[in-house]
Design a protein around this motif. Structure first.
Motif, mmCIF file in Angstrom:
data_model
loop_
_atom_site.group_PDB
_atom_site.id
_atom_site.type_symbol
_atom_site.label_atom_id
_atom_site.label_comp_id
_atom_site.label_asym_id
_atom_site.label_seq_id
_atom_site.Cartn_x
_atom_site.Cartn_y
_atom_site.Cartn_z
ATOM 1 N N VAL A 201 -5.296 6.163 -0.733
ATOM 2 C CA VAL A 201 -4.690 4.858 -0.478
ATOM 3 C C VAL A 201 -4.619 4.122 -1.811
ATOM 4 C CG1 VAL A 201 -4.883 2.665 0.748
ATOM 5 C CG2 VAL A 201 -5.665 4.790 1.849
ATOM 6 N N TYR B 2 0.833 -1.199 0.000
ATOM 7 C CA TYR B 2 0.000 0.000 0.000
ATOM 8 C C TYR B 2 0.870 1.252 0.000
ATOM 9 C CZ TYR B 2 -3.502 -3.347 1.553
ATOM 10 O OH TYR B 2 -4.324 -4.435 1.655
ATOM 11 N N THR C 267 -3.337 0.634 -3.779
ATOM 12 C CA THR C 267 -2.900 -0.757 -3.645
ATOM 13 C C THR C 267 -1.924 -1.022 -4.786
ATOM 14 O OG1 THR C 267 -5.013 -1.385 -2.681
ATOM 15 C CG2 THR C 267 -3.633 -3.169 -3.522
#
Length: 96
Positions: free
Chosen positions: A91, A24, A93
């Protein structure tokens, strides 16, 4: 003059385990400055740097951020940030 022949062979690596890969990337406000924080799958921090760096643009190319840094899974990892900073965080990934 050396009595050896040719080039020495390479030494074997020490066998130290590799660090877990970053999964992340969180781009978050930190007292007025945007920072990028890298975390493993288990939300363990493995790096922090300026969010304006070229590396952030390269890592996030083609990825869509989520605004889920207020989730309970981030409580311990982002405990130094207030609710407003967490709500505005992106955020990502990362592809591992």
């Amino acid at each position: 003059m050396s009595m050896g022949y040719g080039i020495e062979s390479q030494h074997k690596p020490a066998g130290a385990p590799h660090r877990k890969p970053a999964r992340y990337l969180v781009v978050i406000d930190n007292a007025g400055a945007m920072v990028a924080r890298l975390f493993t799958e288990t939300r363990e921090e493995v790096g922090e740097f300026d969010a304006g760096s070229e590396e952030v643009a390269l890592m996030t190319r083609g990825l869509k951020p989520r605004q889920d840094a207020n989730g309970s899974e981030w409580d311990q990892a982002l405990e130094a940030h207030n609710a407003a900073e967490r709500a505005g965080a992106d955020v990502y990934t990362l592809d591992v």
